[in-house]
Motif scaffolding. Structure first.
Motif, PDB file in Angstrom:
ATOM      1  N   LYS A 470       0.865  -1.114   0.022  1.00  0.00           N
ATOM      2  CA  LYS A 470      -0.079  -0.026   0.164  1.00  0.00           C
ATOM      3  C   LYS A 470       0.970   1.088   0.061  1.00  0.00           C
ATOM      4  CE  LYS A 470      -4.291  -1.297   2.369  1.00  0.00           C
ATOM      5  NZ  LYS A 470      -5.138  -1.245   3.482  1.00  0.00           N
ATOM      6  N   LYS A 471       0.404   2.278  -0.373  1.00  0.00           N
ATOM      7  CA  LYS A 471       0.996   3.766  -0.349  1.00  0.00           C
ATOM      8  C   LYS A 471       0.129   4.832  -0.191  1.00  0.00           C
ATOM      9  CE  LYS A 471       4.348   6.502  -2.683  1.00  0.00           C
ATOM     10  NZ  LYS A 471       5.068   6.735  -1.863  1.00  0.00           N
ATOM     11  N   ALA A 472       0.133   5.347   0.851  1.00  0.00           N
ATOM     12  CA  ALA A 472      -0.596   6.684   0.986  1.00  0.00           C
ATOM     13  C   ALA A 472      -0.154   7.987   0.083  1.00  0.00           C
ATOM     14  CB  ALA A 472      -0.472   6.965   2.494  1.00  0.00           C
ATOM     15  N   LEU A 473      -1.267   8.702  -0.503  1.00  0.00           N
ATOM     16  CA  LEU A 473      -0.762   9.652  -1.237  1.00  0.00           C
ATOM     17  C   LEU A 473      -1.446  10.847  -0.914  1.00  0.00           C
ATOM     18  CD1 LEU A 473      -1.203   7.671  -5.007  1.00  0.00           C
ATOM     19  CD2 LEU A 473       0.831   8.544  -3.551  1.00  0.00           C
ATOM     20  N   SER A 474      -1.034  11.912  -1.241  1.00  0.00           N
ATOM     21  CA  SER A 474      -1.704  13.278  -0.655  1.00  0.00           C
ATOM     22  C   SER A 474      -0.993  14.325  -1.468  1.00  0.00           C
ATOM     23  CB  SER A 474      -1.428  13.621   0.791  1.00  0.00           C
ATOM     24  OG  SER A 474      -0.183  13.822   1.085  1.00  0.00           O
ATOM     25  N   GLY A 475      -2.052  15.442  -1.445  1.00  0.00           N
ATOM     26  CA  GLY A 475      -1.475  16.667  -2.465  1.00  0.00           C
ATOM     27  C   GLY A 475      -1.988  16.153  -3.806  1.00  0.00           C
ATOM     28  N   GLU A 476      -1.096  16.883  -4.864  1.00  0.00           N
ATOM     29  CA  GLU A 476      -1.538  16.735  -6.282  1.00  0.00           C
ATOM     30  C   GLU A 476      -0.580  15.365  -6.669  1.00  0.00           C
ATOM     31  OE1 GLU A 476      -1.266  19.651  -9.209  1.00  0.00           O
ATOM     32  OE2 GLU A 476      -2.410  21.187  -7.975  1.00  0.00           O
ATOM     33  N   TYR A 477      -1.267  14.515  -7.322  1.00  0.00           N
ATOM     34  CA  TYR A 477      -0.571  13.273  -7.628  1.00  0.00           C
ATOM     35  C   TYR A 477      -1.378  12.618  -9.064  1.00  0.00           C
ATOM     36  CZ  TYR A 477      -4.308  11.354  -4.766  1.00  0.00           C
ATOM     37  OH  TYR A 477      -5.531  11.141  -4.221  1.00  0.00           O
ATOM     38  N   ARG A 478      -0.772  12.065  -9.716  1.00  0.00           N
ATOM     39  CA  ARG A 478      -1.383  11.067 -10.712  1.00  0.00           C
ATOM     40  C   ARG A 478      -0.974   9.710 -10.792  1.00  0.00           C
ATOM     41  NH1 ARG A 478      -0.911  13.464 -16.501  1.00  0.00           N
ATOM     42  NH2 ARG A 478       1.088  13.831 -15.963  1.00  0.00           N
ATOM     43  N   LEU A 479      -2.022   8.781 -10.936  1.00  0.00           N
ATOM     44  CA  LEU A 479      -1.636   7.354 -11.284  1.00  0.00           C
ATOM     45  C   LEU A 479      -1.670   7.298 -12.863  1.00  0.00           C
ATOM     46  CD1 LEU A 479      -0.810   4.559 -10.466  1.00  0.00           C
ATOM     47  CD2 LEU A 479      -3.457   4.229  -9.949  1.00  0.00           C
ATOM     48  N   LEU A 480      -0.428   6.983 -13.329  1.00  0.00           N
ATOM     49  CA  LEU A 480      -0.633   7.004 -14.961  1.00  0.00           C
ATOM     50  C   LEU A 480      -0.683   5.642 -15.656  1.00  0.00           C
ATOM     51  CD1 LEU A 480       2.356   9.696 -15.441  1.00  0.00           C
ATOM     52  CD2 LEU A 480      -0.146  10.035 -15.338  1.00  0.00           C
ATOM     53  N   ASN A 481      -1.079   4.603 -14.879  1.00  0.00           N
ATOM     54  CA  ASN A 481      -0.985   3.336 -15.402  1.00  0.00           C
ATOM     55  C   ASN A 481      -2.247   3.157 -16.418  1.00  0.00           C
ATOM     56  OD1 ASN A 481       0.716   2.973 -12.913  1.00  0.00           O
ATOM     57  ND2 ASN A 481       1.109   1.145 -14.182  1.00  0.00           N
ATOM     58  N   GLN A 482      -2.163   2.573 -17.562  1.00  0.00           N
ATOM     59  CA  GLN A 482      -3.233   2.066 -18.554  1.00  0.00           C
ATOM     60  C   GLN A 482      -3.725   0.670 -18.572  1.00  0.00           C
ATOM     61  OE1 GLN A 482      -2.356   3.964 -22.149  1.00  0.00           O
ATOM     62  NE2 GLN A 482      -3.147   6.159 -21.272  1.00  0.00           N
ATOM     63  N   GLY A 483      -2.822   0.045 -17.932  1.00  0.00           N
ATOM     64  CA  GLY A 483      -3.126  -1.380 -18.158  1.00  0.00           C
ATOM     65  C   GLY A 483      -2.044  -2.533 -17.900  1.00  0.00           C
ATOM     66  N   THR A 484      -2.210  -3.774 -18.088  1.00  0.00           N
ATOM     67  CA  THR A 484      -1.195  -4.710 -17.568  1.00  0.00           C
ATOM     68  C   THR A 484       0.087  -4.810 -18.426  1.00  0.00           C
ATOM     69  OG1 THR A 484      -2.540  -6.506 -18.853  1.00  0.00           O
ATOM     70  CG2 THR A 484      -2.776  -6.085 -16.502  1.00  0.00           C
ATOM     71  N   GLU A 485      -0.147  -4.071 -19.693  1.00  0.00           N
ATOM     72  CA  GLU A 485       1.341  -3.924 -20.452  1.00  0.00           C
ATOM     73  C   GLU A 485       2.260  -3.059 -19.985  1.00  0.00           C
ATOM     74  OE1 GLU A 485       1.309  -5.708 -23.167  1.00  0.00           O
ATOM     75  OE2 GLU A 485      -0.633  -6.467 -22.853  1.00  0.00           O
ATOM     76  N   ASP A 486       1.870  -2.081 -18.923  1.00  0.00           N
ATOM     77  CA  ASP A 486       2.790  -1.395 -17.973  1.00  0.00           C
ATOM     78  C   ASP A 486       3.685  -2.053 -17.167  1.00  0.00           C
ATOM     79  OD1 ASP A 486       1.562   0.778 -19.292  1.00  0.00           O
ATOM     80  OD2 ASP A 486       0.440   1.688 -17.784  1.00  0.00           O
ATOM     81  N   PRO A 487       5.005  -2.085 -17.317  1.00  0.00           N
ATOM     82  CA  PRO A 487       5.746  -2.759 -16.427  1.00  0.00           C
ATOM     83  C   PRO A 487       5.893  -2.269 -14.932  1.00  0.00           C
ATOM     84  CG  PRO A 487       7.303  -1.509 -17.774  1.00  0.00           C
ATOM     85  CD  PRO A 487       5.889  -1.240 -18.318  1.00  0.00           C
ATOM     86  N   TYR A 488       5.639  -1.203 -14.751  1.00  0.00           N
ATOM     87  CA  TYR A 488       5.828  -0.699 -13.461  1.00  0.00           C
ATOM     88  C   TYR A 488       4.342  -0.025 -13.031  1.00  0.00           C
ATOM     89  CZ  TYR A 488      10.757  -1.762 -14.033  1.00  0.00           C
ATOM     90  OH  TYR A 488      11.724  -2.372 -14.369  1.00  0.00           O
ATOM     91  N   VAL A 489       4.447   0.333 -11.524  1.00  0.00           N
ATOM     92  CA  VAL A 489       3.448   1.316 -11.093  1.00  0.00           C
ATOM     93  C   VAL A 489       3.815   2.539 -11.250  1.00  0.00           C
ATOM     94  CG1 VAL A 489       1.998   2.028  -9.137  1.00  0.00           C
ATOM     95  CG2 VAL A 489       2.542  -0.644  -9.595  1.00  0.00           C
ATOM     96  N   LEU A 490       2.996   3.443 -11.834  1.00  0.00           N
ATOM     97  CA  LEU A 490       3.605   4.764 -12.272  1.00  0.00           C
ATOM     98  C   LEU A 490       3.017   5.901 -11.532  1.00  0.00           C
ATOM     99  CD1 LEU A 490       3.848   4.238 -16.189  1.00  0.00           C
ATOM    100  CD2 LEU A 490       5.740   3.909 -14.387  1.00  0.00           C
ATOM    101  N   ILE A 491       3.546   6.529 -10.740  1.00  0.00           N
ATOM    102  CA  ILE A 491       2.960   7.815  -9.909  1.00  0.00           C
ATOM    103  C   ILE A 491       4.001   8.975  -9.988  1.00  0.00           C
ATOM    104  CG2 ILE A 491       2.426   8.348  -7.560  1.00  0.00           C
ATOM    105  CD1 ILE A 491       2.286   5.550  -6.478  1.00  0.00           C
ATOM    106  N   GLU A 492       3.108   9.908 -10.452  1.00  0.00           N
ATOM    107  CA  GLU A 492       3.774  11.228 -10.689  1.00  0.00           C
ATOM    108  C   GLU A 492       3.247  12.119  -9.506  1.00  0.00           C
ATOM    109  OE1 GLU A 492       4.084  14.937 -13.783  1.00  0.00           O
ATOM    110  OE2 GLU A 492       2.069  14.103 -13.610  1.00  0.00           O
ATOM    111  N   GLN A 493       4.304  12.820  -8.648  1.00  0.00           N
ATOM    112  CA  GLN A 493       3.815  13.597  -7.700  1.00  0.00           C
ATOM    113  C   GLN A 493       5.413  14.646  -7.267  1.00  0.00           C
ATOM    114  OE1 GLN A 493       3.510  11.590  -3.757  1.00  0.00           O
ATOM    115  NE2 GLN A 493       1.837  12.728  -3.188  1.00  0.00           N
ATOM    116  N   SER A 494       4.774  15.951  -7.175  1.00  0.00           N
ATOM    117  CA  SER A 494       5.836  16.748  -6.851  1.00  0.00           C
ATOM    118  C   SER A 494       6.880  16.953  -7.960  1.00  0.00           C
ATOM    119  CB  SER A 494       6.424  16.543  -5.407  1.00  0.00           C
ATOM    120  OG  SER A 494       5.473  16.259  -4.300  1.00  0.00           O
ATOM    121  N   GLY A 495       6.391  16.987  -9.284  1.00  0.00           N
ATOM    122  CA  GLY A 495       7.397  17.073 -10.209  1.00  0.00           C
ATOM    123  C   GLY A 495       8.129  15.983 -10.613  1.00  0.00           C
ATOM    124  N   LYS A 496       7.863  14.595 -10.086  1.00  0.00           N
ATOM    125  CA  LYS A 496       8.658  13.585 -10.107  1.00  0.00           C
ATOM    126  C   LYS A 496       7.723  12.485 -10.361  1.00  0.00           C
ATOM    127  CE  LYS A 496      10.751  11.603  -6.877  1.00  0.00           C
ATOM    128  NZ  LYS A 496      11.724  11.441  -5.565  1.00  0.00           N
TER     129      LYS A 496
END
Length: 760
Positions: A470-496
Motif C-alpha cells: 500500500k501507499k498513501a498519497l496526498s496533495g497533487e498526484y497522478r496514477l499514470l498506469n493504463q493496463g497490464t502492459e505497463d511494467p511498473y506502477v507509475l506515480i507522478e507527484q511533486s514534479g517527479k
C-alpha cells in the motif's frame, strides 16, 4: 413551432365506410376503415365550445384566405378522429382553436359539421382540372383559388363528399426553420374534373413514375402510427431492404424492443418505415440527400414518430452482406473491449448520462460462434475491466450491485471462458475508487476525503487477489498506469515520476517531470485524443506518450528514459498515430480549447522534432498506411499524403460551409484491403480507399455516436484484424463478418457502380 408532446391516442383514420374496390384487375391503394360517429353542429350555427372530430382534419397556422397563395397556408397538424378540441371563436367560415398541446390553430368550420361526417376516403386518384376551375377551402366555401395555383404536379384526390373531391395541396414552402408543413386537403367540384386515373399500388417501387413530392404528400397524409405491414406494403410496394430496427423502447431502464425497418431507396430520397415486433408501424422518416447541411429531427406537426432528415451527401445504397454471426445483447450500445483467441469481451451500455444512465454490462462472446458465455451487470454504476497479460482472465471493478439495488464497491477476477469468479475483494470506497493495472497487478486507488486530496493506493496480485503493498498519497498526484502492459506502477507527484515494482513496491527508476502547465485532457470525458487502443492487437511497445510537466513525453517505461517530446499547450490536443507521429489539433482563438471557433491541425514528427504540415480545421481519428494518412477533417473522411499533408481525396458532400460535423462520426477507420469502413451519420459506410468514392452502407448495421463513450467507440465500435471484421451497433447487436467474404461483396458492389457509369 413544434410541440414535443406527441398525440398518443391514435384511432383509425378515414372517414366513412370504405367504398367497394374497383373491379378493374389493377392493384390500387388501400382504404382505411372509418372512425366512430361523432358530430358537431352545422357550420352556420357553430358556437365556441368543445367539439370532437369525426374524421382527419387539417389545422392551419393561418386561417385559409384568398389573400394568401393556395400553397402557403402553413398546414401544421392533422387532427384525428375521436380527438376533442375547444373552439374559442368563429370568424366567418373559419373556426379558431386554442390548444395547450398544439397552440393556436384554424380550420374550416365545415369540418365540424354533421355533413363532414359523411366524407369517405377513396383510393387515390390523379385528377386533371382546367386552370379556369377553382379549388375550395371546403365544399361550397367562398374561400377559393384558381386551380392554376396548385402548380404543375397532378392533383391527387384522397376523399369524396357528394360531388366534391378532397385533394392534397403541396405546401410551398414545406420546410421553414425547424418546422415541416404538411399537405393540406382542399376541395374541387367533381364536374370540373377533366380526367381521373387511379394510382397503382407500389408508390415507391423502382417502376413508379410518381414524383417524390407527390409520394411524400401521400405518406404524410395516409401513413399513420399503428398501420400494418400489409397496408404499408400495398401502398408503397416491396421495400428494397428489410433489417433489424433500432431500439424502439424510449423508457430508460427497460429491455430493448427490436422490430423491423423497411428501406425504400427511391430515386431522389430515402423513406424508412419501422414496425414493432407485432408488425405495427411505430415511426417513418424521409431522408433527402445532397442538402446544404446535415440536419435531422424535423418533425411533421406534433408527431414525433414522423420525421425528416436532410443529408449533405449522396443517397446511400445498402450493401447486403451476410455476417458469420450476429449476437443480440440487452443494451443499446456494444463495444469490443478485449479479445483472446477464443473469447471476445464486450461492453454493453444504455447510452444514458446525467441521471438517465440505468444499465451497463460486461459480457463474453464465443469468438467462433457468437454465443454469449456469461454476463455481469453493473446497473447505473460505472465499471472498469482490465485483462491479464495472457488474455485468460479479466478483473472487473464495479461501484453498484443491481441485484442488491445498492452501492457496493467490488473487485472481481473472472475467467473469460466461463465467467467463474476466482477471487473477489470489497471496499468501502466512501469517497470513490478507481482501478487500473500494471504487469501482474491490480491497482486500486481509494479516495479518503471528498476532494481526493488524500488517497490510499492498494496493489494486489492479479492472479490471487492478495494485497502486495500500500501507499498513501496526498496533495497533487497522478496514477499514470493504463493496463497490464505497463511494467511498473507509475506515480507522478511533486514534479517527479516514480516507477515502482508491482509485486514489491520497490523503486525501479525516477524521472524528473517538472512543473505542470496544464491539466491532463484524458480526464475530460469528451476527450478523443491520445492513443487508440486496439483490442484485437494490443500494443507490444514499452514506450508511451504521456503528459509530464510542460511536455508531452515519449517515455520508455522499462528504463525511464525519454525518447521524444512535444511542448504541452492548453490550447492543443494531441492524437497519437504511433511513437513517431502526433496529430495535433490547435485552437486559434478563444480562451479555452473547447470554446474556439477556429482550429488547425499539424502533423508533428518527434524524430526530427518538427511540424511536417498544417491543415485548416480539426483532423482526427488518423490511421497511417504506408505514405497515406486516413483521417476525418472536421468530421469528413479524407486521405492525405503523410509527408506533405496534401489532400488525396475528401469524401463527397454538398456542404456549403466548413461546419464541423464530427458528431456524425461513431467509430475509427477500419481498413479492409482496398476499402475503408467508418461509422458516419448513423450508418457503417464503405469508401474506396484509393479515390474516396462512396460505395454505400452495410445493411443491418445501425451505428451512431454516443456522448461520454467516445473512447469506447473509437477503440471498440469497429475492429478489423486476422481476417475478421467486428462491428458494435446501437441496437444491442454485435456482429462478425468474414473479411474475405465481405471484401468479395464490396468488389461486386464496386463492379455494379462501374457498370452504371460510377453512379450510386
Amino acid at each position: 413551432m413544434r410541440s414535443r408532446l406527441s398525440i398518443k391516442k391514435r384511432l383509425c383514420i378515414v372517414l366513412a365506410a370504405a367504398t367497394c374496390l374497383s373491379l378493374v384487375p389493377l392493384p390500387v391503394q388501400p382504404v382505411k376503415e372509418a372512425g366512430p360517429t361523432v358530430y358537431a353542429d352545422g357550420p352556420g350555427s357553430l358556437k365556441p365550445g368543445k367539439v370532437t372530430l369525426r374524421q382527419k382534419a387539417v389545422f392551419y397556422e393561418n386561417a385559409p384566405s384568398r389573400s394568401r397563395s393556395l400553397r402557403n397556408h402553413n398546414a401544421a397538424y392533422y387532427g384525428l378522429p375521436g380527438q376533442t378540441f375547444r373552439v374559442s371563436d368563429v370568424k366567418g367560415e373559419m373556426a379558431f382553436i386554442e390548444s395547450d398541446e398544439l397552440g393556436n390553430l384554424w380550420l374550416p368550420a365545415w369540418y365540424l359539421s354533421k355533413e363532414a361526417g359523411q366524407v369517405r376516403n377513396i383510393d387515390p386518384l390523379s385528377l386533371k382540372l382546367p386552370d379556369s376551375s377553382s379549388i375550395y377551402a371546403a365544399p361550397g366555401s367562398s374561400v377559393r383559388w384558381p386551380a392554376s395555383q396548385a402548380g404543375s404536379m397532378p392533383l391527387i384526390a384522397v376523399s369524396k363528399w357528394q360531388d366534391w373531391y378532397g385533394v392534397l395541396i403541396s405546401p410551398d414552402p414545406w420546410k421553414k426553420e425547424r418546422t415541416i408543413y404538411r399537405p393540406a386537403v382542399m376541395w374541387v367540384k367533381a364536374k370540373d374534373v377533366k380526367s381521373k386515373e387511379k394510382l397503382p399500388a407500389g408508390l415507391l417501387e423502382p417502376s413508379s413514375e410518381l414524383p417524390i413530392e407527390a409520394v411524400r404528400n401521400l405518406t404524410d397524409y395516409l401513413v399513420d402510427e399503428g398501420d400494418s405491414k400489409s397496408y404499408v406494403k400495398q401502398l408503397l410496394g416491396e421495400p428494397q431492404v428489410k433489417e433489424h430496427s433500432r431500439n424502439q423502447e424510449q423508457r430508460s431502464g427497460r429491455p430493448p424492443v427490436i422490430g423491423e425497418t423497411w428501406r425504400y431507396e427511391a430515386r431522389e430520397a430515402l423513406f424508412t418505415a419501422t414496425f414493432s415486433p407485432a408488425g405495427k408501424l411505430t415511426t417513418w422518416e424521409w431522408t433527402f440527400p445532397n442538402a446544404a447541411a446535415f440536419e435531422g429531427n424535423y418533425y411533421a406537426g406534433s408527431h414525433d414518430p414522423f420525421s425528416y432528415r436532410f443529408s449533405a451527401m449522396p443517397l446511400l445504397r445498402t450493401i447486403e452482406a451476410g455476417p458469420v454471426w450476429r449476437n443480440q445483447g440487452n443494451l443499446n450500445f456494444t463495444f469490443l473491449l478485449e479479445a483472446s483467441r477464443n473469447v471476445l469481451l464486450i461492453k454493453g451500455d444504455d447510452g444514458g448520462f446525467s441521471g438517465m444512465h440505468d444499465n451497463s454490462s460486461l459480457y463474453a462472446i464465443d469468438r467462433s460462434t457468437g454465443k454469449k458465455l456469461w454476463q455481469q451487470d453493473a446497473g447505473f454504476g460505472w465499471y472498469t475491466a482490465v485483462p491479464d497479460r495472457k488474455r485468460e482472465h479479466v478483473t472487473m471493478y464495479s461501484a453498484y450491485n443491481p441485484e442488491k439495488k445498492a452501492y457496493e464497491s467490488r473487485v472481481r477476477h473472472i475467467r473469460l471462458t466461463d465467467g467463474r469468479i476466482l477471487w473477489e475483494r470489497k471496499h468501502k470506497a466512501e469517497f470513490g475508487l478507481t482501478m487500473t493495472a500494471a504487469s501482474g497487478a491490480i491497482l486500486l486507488l481509494e479516495g479518503l476525503d471528498l476532494n481526493a486530496k488524500k488517497s490510499m493506493l492498494s496493489v494486489v496480485d492479479q492472479q490471487n487477489g492478495k494485497l502486495r503493498w500500500k501507499k498513501a498519497l496526498s496533495g497533487e498526484y497522478r496514477l499514470l498506469n493504463q493496463g497490464t502492459e505497463d511494467p511498473y506502477v507509475l506515480i507522478e507527484q511533486s514534479g517527479k515520476l516514480t516507477a515502482y515494482e508491482p509485486m514489491t513496491g520497490k523503486i525501479a527508476w525516477t524521472y524528473k517531470s517538472g512543473k505542470k502547465v496544464m491539466d491532463d485532457p484524458a480526464w475530460d470525458p469528451y476527450f478523443t485524443g491520445g492513443y487508440r487502443y486496439e483490442p484485437l492487437s494490443p500494443p507490444g511497445t514499452t514506450s508511451r506518450w504521456m503528459l509530464l510537466g510542460d511536455k508531452w513525453t515519449l517515455l520508455n517505461m522499462k528504463s525511464g528514459k525519454r525518447e521524444g517530446s512535444y511542448p504541452a499547450n492548453e490550447m492543443e490536443r494531441i492524437e497519437v498515430l504511433d511513437e513517431r507521429y502526433l496529430l495535433v489539433q490547435r485552437a486559434l482563438d478563444g480562451n479555452y480549447f473547447t470554446g474556439a471557433k477556429s482550429y488547425e491541425t499539424v502533423l508533428y514528427d518527434a524524430v526530427n522534432q518538427r511540424e511536417l504540415w498544417t491543415v485548416k480545421g480539426r483532423a482526427a481519428r488518423g490511421i497511417m498506411e504506408g505514405d497515406v494518412i486516413y483521417l476525418t477533417l472536421n468530421g469528413i473522411p479524407a486521405a492525405v499524403e503523410k509527408e506533405t499533408g496534401e489532400t488525396i481525396w475528401k469524401m463527397e458532400t454538398s456542404l456549403k460551409n466548413s461546419v464541423d460535423v464530427t458528431q456524425l462520426v461513431g467509430s475509427s477507420f477500419g481498413i479492409l484491403d482496398r476499402y475503408l469502413l467508418i461509422s458516419f451519420g448513423g450508418d457503417m459506410i464503405v469508401l474506396d480507399k484509393g479515390k474516396g468514392r462512396i460505395l454505400g452502407r452495410l445493411g443491418d448495421i445501425p451505428t451512431g455516436n454516443v456522448d461520454l463513450r467516445e473512447q469506447a467507440a473509437r477503440s471498440g465500435a469497429l475492429n478489423i484484424a486476422d481476417g475478421e471484421v467486428y462491428i458494435g451497433t446501437v441496437n444491442g447487436a454485435f456482429v462478425r463478418y468474414d473479411a474475405e467474404e465481405l471484401k468479395e461483396r464490396l468488389d461486386e458492389r464496386g463492379a455494379e457502380m462501374d457498370a452504371a457509369g460510377g453512379q450510386n
